[in-house]
Write a protein that holds these residues in place. Structure first.
Motif, PDB file in Angstrom:
ATOM      1  N   LYS A  92     -15.634  34.745  -6.139  1.00  0.00           N
ATOM      2  CA  LYS A  92     -14.788  34.773  -4.940  1.00  0.00           C
ATOM      3  C   LYS A  92     -13.657  35.786  -5.067  1.00  0.00           C
ATOM      4  O   LYS A  92     -13.202  36.355  -4.064  1.00  0.00           O
ATOM      5  CB  LYS A  92     -14.231  33.376  -4.660  1.00  0.00           C
ATOM      6  N   THR A  93     -13.206  36.022  -6.294  1.00  0.00           N
ATOM      7  CA  THR A  93     -12.160  37.033  -6.488  1.00  0.00           C
ATOM      8  C   THR A  93     -12.681  38.429  -6.147  1.00  0.00           C
ATOM      9  O   THR A  93     -11.926  39.268  -5.645  1.00  0.00           O
ATOM     10  CB  THR A  93     -11.634  36.990  -7.933  1.00  0.00           C
ATOM     11  N   LEU A  94     -13.970  38.671  -6.398  1.00  0.00           N
ATOM     12  CA  LEU A  94     -14.569  39.940  -5.964  1.00  0.00           C
ATOM     13  C   LEU A  94     -14.482  40.101  -4.455  1.00  0.00           C
ATOM     14  O   LEU A  94     -14.270  41.207  -3.941  1.00  0.00           O
ATOM     15  CB  LEU A  94     -16.032  40.011  -6.404  1.00  0.00           C
ATOM     16  N   LEU A  95     -14.641  39.001  -3.727  1.00  0.00           N
ATOM     17  CA  LEU A  95     -14.592  39.053  -2.267  1.00  0.00           C
ATOM     18  C   LEU A  95     -13.177  39.289  -1.750  1.00  0.00           C
ATOM     19  O   LEU A  95     -12.997  39.664  -0.589  1.00  0.00           O
ATOM     20  CB  LEU A  95     -15.145  37.751  -1.686  1.00  0.00           C
ATOM     21  N   VAL A  96     -12.184  39.069  -2.590  1.00  0.00           N
ATOM     22  CA  VAL A  96     -10.806  39.394  -2.230  1.00  0.00           C
ATOM     23  C   VAL A  96     -10.538  40.880  -2.445  1.00  0.00           C
ATOM     24  O   VAL A  96      -9.936  41.568  -1.605  1.00  0.00           O
ATOM     25  CB  VAL A  96      -9.801  38.554  -3.057  1.00  0.00           C
ATOM     26  N   ALA A  97     -11.006  41.413  -3.577  1.00  0.00           N
ATOM     27  CA  ALA A  97     -10.662  42.777  -3.976  1.00  0.00           C
ATOM     28  C   ALA A  97     -11.374  43.836  -3.139  1.00  0.00           C
ATOM     29  O   ALA A  97     -10.760  44.851  -2.770  1.00  0.00           O
ATOM     30  CB  ALA A  97     -10.989  42.975  -5.453  1.00  0.00           C
ATOM     31  N   THR A  98     -12.651  43.638  -2.851  1.00  0.00           N
ATOM     32  CA  THR A  98     -13.428  44.725  -2.242  1.00  0.00           C
ATOM     33  C   THR A  98     -12.968  45.110  -0.833  1.00  0.00           C
ATOM     34  O   THR A  98     -12.887  46.311  -0.539  1.00  0.00           O
ATOM     35  CB  THR A  98     -14.923  44.383  -2.262  1.00  0.00           C
ATOM     36  N   PRO A  99     -12.643  44.163   0.070  1.00  0.00           N
ATOM     37  CA  PRO A  99     -12.157  44.604   1.390  1.00  0.00           C
ATOM     38  C   PRO A  99     -10.846  45.383   1.302  1.00  0.00           C
ATOM     39  O   PRO A  99     -10.633  46.334   2.067  1.00  0.00           O
ATOM     40  CB  PRO A  99     -11.964  43.280   2.155  1.00  0.00           C
ATOM     41  N   ILE A 100      -9.970  44.992   0.386  1.00  0.00           N
ATOM     42  CA  ILE A 100      -8.693  45.708   0.226  1.00  0.00           C
ATOM     43  C   ILE A 100      -8.956  47.132  -0.252  1.00  0.00           C
ATOM     44  O   ILE A 100      -8.293  48.081   0.185  1.00  0.00           O
ATOM     45  CB  ILE A 100      -7.784  44.953  -0.753  1.00  0.00           C
ATOM     46  N   LEU A 134     -11.396  42.036 -13.747  1.00  0.00           N
ATOM     47  CA  LEU A 134     -12.456  41.076 -13.452  1.00  0.00           C
ATOM     48  C   LEU A 134     -13.820  41.514 -13.971  1.00  0.00           C
ATOM     49  O   LEU A 134     -14.583  40.701 -14.500  1.00  0.00           O
ATOM     50  CB  LEU A 134     -12.518  40.858 -11.936  1.00  0.00           C
ATOM     51  N   VAL A 135     -14.139  42.790 -13.837  1.00  0.00           N
ATOM     52  CA  VAL A 135     -15.488  43.242 -14.195  1.00  0.00           C
ATOM     53  C   VAL A 135     -15.789  43.021 -15.681  1.00  0.00           C
ATOM     54  O   VAL A 135     -16.792  42.378 -16.018  1.00  0.00           O
ATOM     55  CB  VAL A 135     -15.702  44.712 -13.777  1.00  0.00           C
ATOM     56  N   PRO A 136     -14.967  43.528 -16.621  1.00  0.00           N
ATOM     57  CA  PRO A 136     -15.308  43.271 -18.033  1.00  0.00           C
ATOM     58  C   PRO A 136     -15.216  41.801 -18.412  1.00  0.00           C
ATOM     59  O   PRO A 136     -15.964  41.324 -19.271  1.00  0.00           O
ATOM     60  CB  PRO A 136     -14.280  44.115 -18.809  1.00  0.00           C
ATOM     61  N   LEU A 137     -14.297  41.062 -17.772  1.00  0.00           N
ATOM     62  CA  LEU A 137     -14.195  39.623 -18.030  1.00  0.00           C
ATOM     63  C   LEU A 137     -15.491  38.925 -17.642  1.00  0.00           C
ATOM     64  O   LEU A 137     -16.059  38.136 -18.414  1.00  0.00           O
ATOM     65  CB  LEU A 137     -13.014  39.068 -17.233  1.00  0.00           C
ATOM     66  N   PHE A 138     -15.966  39.200 -16.445  1.00  0.00           N
ATOM     67  CA  PHE A 138     -17.207  38.609 -15.935  1.00  0.00           C
ATOM     68  C   PHE A 138     -18.383  39.002 -16.820  1.00  0.00           C
ATOM     69  O   PHE A 138     -19.219  38.168 -17.201  1.00  0.00           O
ATOM     70  CB  PHE A 138     -17.422  39.100 -14.500  1.00  0.00           C
ATOM     71  N   GLN A 139     -18.466  40.288 -17.173  1.00  0.00           N
ATOM     72  CA  GLN A 139     -19.572  40.766 -18.002  1.00  0.00           C
ATOM     73  C   GLN A 139     -19.585  40.102 -19.377  1.00  0.00           C
ATOM     74  O   GLN A 139     -20.637  39.736 -19.896  1.00  0.00           O
ATOM     75  CB  GLN A 139     -19.486  42.285 -18.154  1.00  0.00           C
ATOM     76  N   SER A 140     -18.408  39.927 -19.957  1.00  0.00           N
ATOM     77  CA  SER A 140     -18.342  39.339 -21.296  1.00  0.00           C
ATOM     78  C   SER A 140     -18.803  37.886 -21.287  1.00  0.00           C
ATOM     79  O   SER A 140     -19.330  37.396 -22.285  1.00  0.00           O
ATOM     80  CB  SER A 140     -16.911  39.429 -21.839  1.00  0.00           C
ATOM     81  N   GLU A 141     -18.623  37.198 -20.163  1.00  0.00           N
ATOM     82  CA  GLU A 141     -18.962  35.778 -20.092  1.00  0.00           C
ATOM     83  C   GLU A 141     -20.436  35.524 -19.816  1.00  0.00           C
ATOM     84  O   GLU A 141     -20.889  34.376 -19.897  1.00  0.00           O
ATOM     85  CB  GLU A 141     -18.099  35.094 -19.034  1.00  0.00           C
ATOM     86  N   ILE A 142     -21.190  36.559 -19.494  1.00  0.00           N
ATOM     87  CA  ILE A 142     -22.624  36.369 -19.269  1.00  0.00           C
ATOM     88  C   ILE A 142     -23.477  37.085 -20.308  1.00  0.00           C
ATOM     89  O   ILE A 142     -24.711  36.987 -20.272  1.00  0.00           O
ATOM     90  CB  ILE A 142     -23.034  36.865 -17.862  1.00  0.00           C
ATOM     91  N   ALA A 143     -22.838  37.793 -21.259  1.00  0.00           N
ATOM     92  CA  ALA A 143     -23.587  38.591 -22.234  1.00  0.00           C
ATOM     93  C   ALA A 143     -23.844  37.806 -23.513  1.00  0.00           C
ATOM     94  O   ALA A 143     -22.980  37.059 -23.977  1.00  0.00           O
ATOM     95  CB  ALA A 143     -22.812  39.864 -22.567  1.00  0.00           C
ATOM     96  N   PRO A 144     -25.030  37.978 -24.136  1.00  0.00           N
ATOM     97  CA  PRO A 144     -25.278  37.357 -25.444  1.00  0.00           C
ATOM     98  C   PRO A 144     -24.437  38.037 -26.519  1.00  0.00           C
ATOM     99  O   PRO A 144     -24.085  39.213 -26.391  1.00  0.00           O
ATOM    100  CB  PRO A 144     -26.774  37.595 -25.675  1.00  0.00           C
ATOM    101  N   PRO A 145     -24.079  37.312 -27.593  1.00  0.00           N
ATOM    102  CA  PRO A 145     -23.134  37.839 -28.584  1.00  0.00           C
ATOM    103  C   PRO A 145     -23.530  39.175 -29.209  1.00  0.00           C
ATOM    104  O   PRO A 145     -22.704  40.075 -29.327  1.00  0.00           O
ATOM    105  CB  PRO A 145     -23.092  36.731 -29.654  1.00  0.00           C
TER     106      PRO A 145
END
Length: 529
Positions: A92-100, A134-145
């Protein structure tokens, strides 16, 4: 169990979709560099590039304000993200940033006066301040170690690709016969990437770790399974790994939530393990900016003009410069999981320090000297390119990887937001002062970055723990936190327990994966206290 090294198509697709946010940041930030190479932009806003004219001081203040407004917006965007990611969630934070970001780009491309242009820079900065956290945070949380470094490094690769794209579009636009098109078209292009991000966001899954923090266990399990299994049958090794990782995530999140209920914002600075993370995050981002990277890049066209190049050549050199940086970031992504985060940072900072010393010497000896020494000025360009090679191959993408993985789940967004806020604070100070500093003291401005980098190198060597190959939950042990269980180094008791979990969940895991939704299972039914 050995950490999973395979990257599934689903995992990679999410990482690359999120990189549209990285592309938005890179292009939006760097488009100003090419704008400064368009004479038509100066003419439209009644500015000058001639140092002897009375309006030159005003022009320098406007150029500084362009970057200052962007950095101020980025600072507030990064701080906003620290709250938004926890409260609204990553998606949802992505949906805040992109229109701005779209509105900011439209205001810049359609600017009728300089105030409208600067407002667009503030809004663009706010949006990318959110995205760059947000992008690296999101990526780090879905990546295998084992492959997290490579996957999160794509943020840096695509970010710098945005720099390169902006530079080459600026070069092409320079040859247009339409003065307005020369500078308006490149600025309008920055609306396309956040628009694509806005369209794709509803199709992205939420971060499983954020879902666990909000007690949405079934949804989290379905996402983890799909991230790591990706079409495998229930007997596959990847399904075992997904089961183990999810079990560890649940146990650690439960422990983190119990601790978080007793913490305040000040705990980030008072608890020793958190404070060490905050210092590492600050030194990583501040140290990277203190090499002078953004000053050199944002004013690279002006620097090449100062080195005696004219016409379209400064724009071409600036475009080639960031193209080298883009290739370097990809090299960084290949090395980071093998060499390690800290070792690469040390190599990169040392290389930048040495090349910056030579660059300042070339500038001191040959800029403004008559007759012009072409060999000396060419050497100055060579050291600028060698500098960006070290920075791209060792530092750029690495900073986002390291800062996104050192914080535990319940404070990750706030910790990374603080780290990136330090980045923007640094850029405000450095970029706002740069036009006047280069005009007043010239090459001596490089001495600031040389001294700061020389200080940062021993601090990183002494203070930074290595994080490669560890799961996000296990990294906490490097900072002194208690770890509930180890994914990459299981005890016999934990192995026996997990073997039972795997055996009881094989068939159901396959069903969940085929149907792409979670059903109740023993993992979500068992207590993890």
């Amino acid at each position: 169990m050995k950490a999973q090294r395979k990257i599934t198509f689903f995992n990679l697709a999410i990482v690359l979709a999120l990189c549209l946010g990285s592309l938005t940041y890179g292009y939006t930030f760097s488009i100003v560099s090419t704008t400064l190479g368009q004479p038509s932009w100066f003419e439209y806003f009644d500015l000058t590039q001639v140092a002897t004219e009375p309006r030159y001081a005003y022009t320098n203040s406007i150029i500084g304000a362009m970057n200052g407004c962007f950095s101020v917006g980025g600072l507030f965007g990064a701080l906003f993200n620290g709250w938004s990611c926890d409260y609204l969630g990553r998606r949802k934070t992505l949906l805040v940033a992109t229109p701005i970001a779209i509105i900011g780009g439209a205001l810049q491309g359609g600017a009728a006066h300089i105030a409208m242009f600067l407002i667009g820079r503030v809004l663009g900065g706010f949006a990318v301040g959110i995205l760059v956290v947000l992008v690296p945070l999101f990526q780090s949380e879905i990546a295998p170690p084992a492959t997290r470094g490579f996957l999160v490094s794509q943020h840096g690769v695509v970010l710098v690709f945005g720099y390169s794209l902006a530079a080459w579009i600026g070069v092409a636009s320079y040859f247009s016969k339409n003065p307005a098109f020369q500078w308006r078209f490149p600025l309008c292009i920055q609306c396309l990437f956040p628009l694509a991000m806005l369209i794709l966001t509803p199709f992205l899954p939420e971060s499983p770790r954020w879902l666990l923090m909000n007690d949405r266990f079934d949804e989290a399990w379905a996402i983890v399974l799909k991230l790591h299994a990706d079409g495998k049958d229930p007997e596959a090794e990847d399904v075992h790994f997904a089961t183990e990782e999810f079990y560890q995530m649940r146990r650690q999140v439960a422990a983190d939530k119990a601790v978080a209920s007793q913490e305040t914002l000040m705990t980030l600075f008072t608890k020793p393990s958190y404070r060490k993370r905050m210092i590492c995050g600050f030194l990583t981002m501040f140290g990277a900016e203190s090499t002078g990277i953004l000053v050199i890049y944002n004013y690279s066209v002006l620097l090449y003009q100062g080195l005696g190049f004219s016409g379209s050549l400064p724009l071409i050199l600036a475009a080639a410069y960031v193209s080298v940086a883009c290739c370097g970031n990809y090299v960084n992504s290949l090395l980071i999981d093998r060499v390690g985060r800290v070792k690469l940072l040390l190599i990169g900072f040392t290389g930048c320090l040495i090349t910056l010393c030579f660059e300042s010497a070339m500038s001191a000896l040959y800029i403004g000297i008559t007759p012009m020494n072409h060999a000396g000025l060419s050497a100055g360009v060579f050291f600028l390119f060698l500098y960006i090679t070290f920075y791209g191959c060792c530092i750029d993408a690495n900073t986002y990887v390291y800062c996104s993985e050192i914080f535990p789940t319940h404070i990750r967004s706030r910790g990374l937001s603080f780290s990136v806020a330090c980045l923007f604070l640094s850029t405000i100070a450095y970029l706002e002062a740069a036009p006047t500093a280069f005009a007043q003291v010239g090459w001596k401005y490089y001495l600031l970055f040389i001294i700061l980098t020389a200080i940062n190198i021993p601090l990183i060597w002494y203070y930074f723990p290595e994080t490669k190959g560890l799961s996000l939950e296990e990294i906490g042990e490097k900072f002194g936190d208690e770890i509930v269980m180890h994914l990459t180094d299981l005890t016999d008791e934990q192995r026996a327990e997990l073997d039972r979990e795997i055996a009881s969940n094989k068939q159901q895991a396959g069903a969940v994966h085929v149907e792409t939704k979670a059903e109740p299972n023993s993992l979500t039914e068992k207590s993890v206290a």
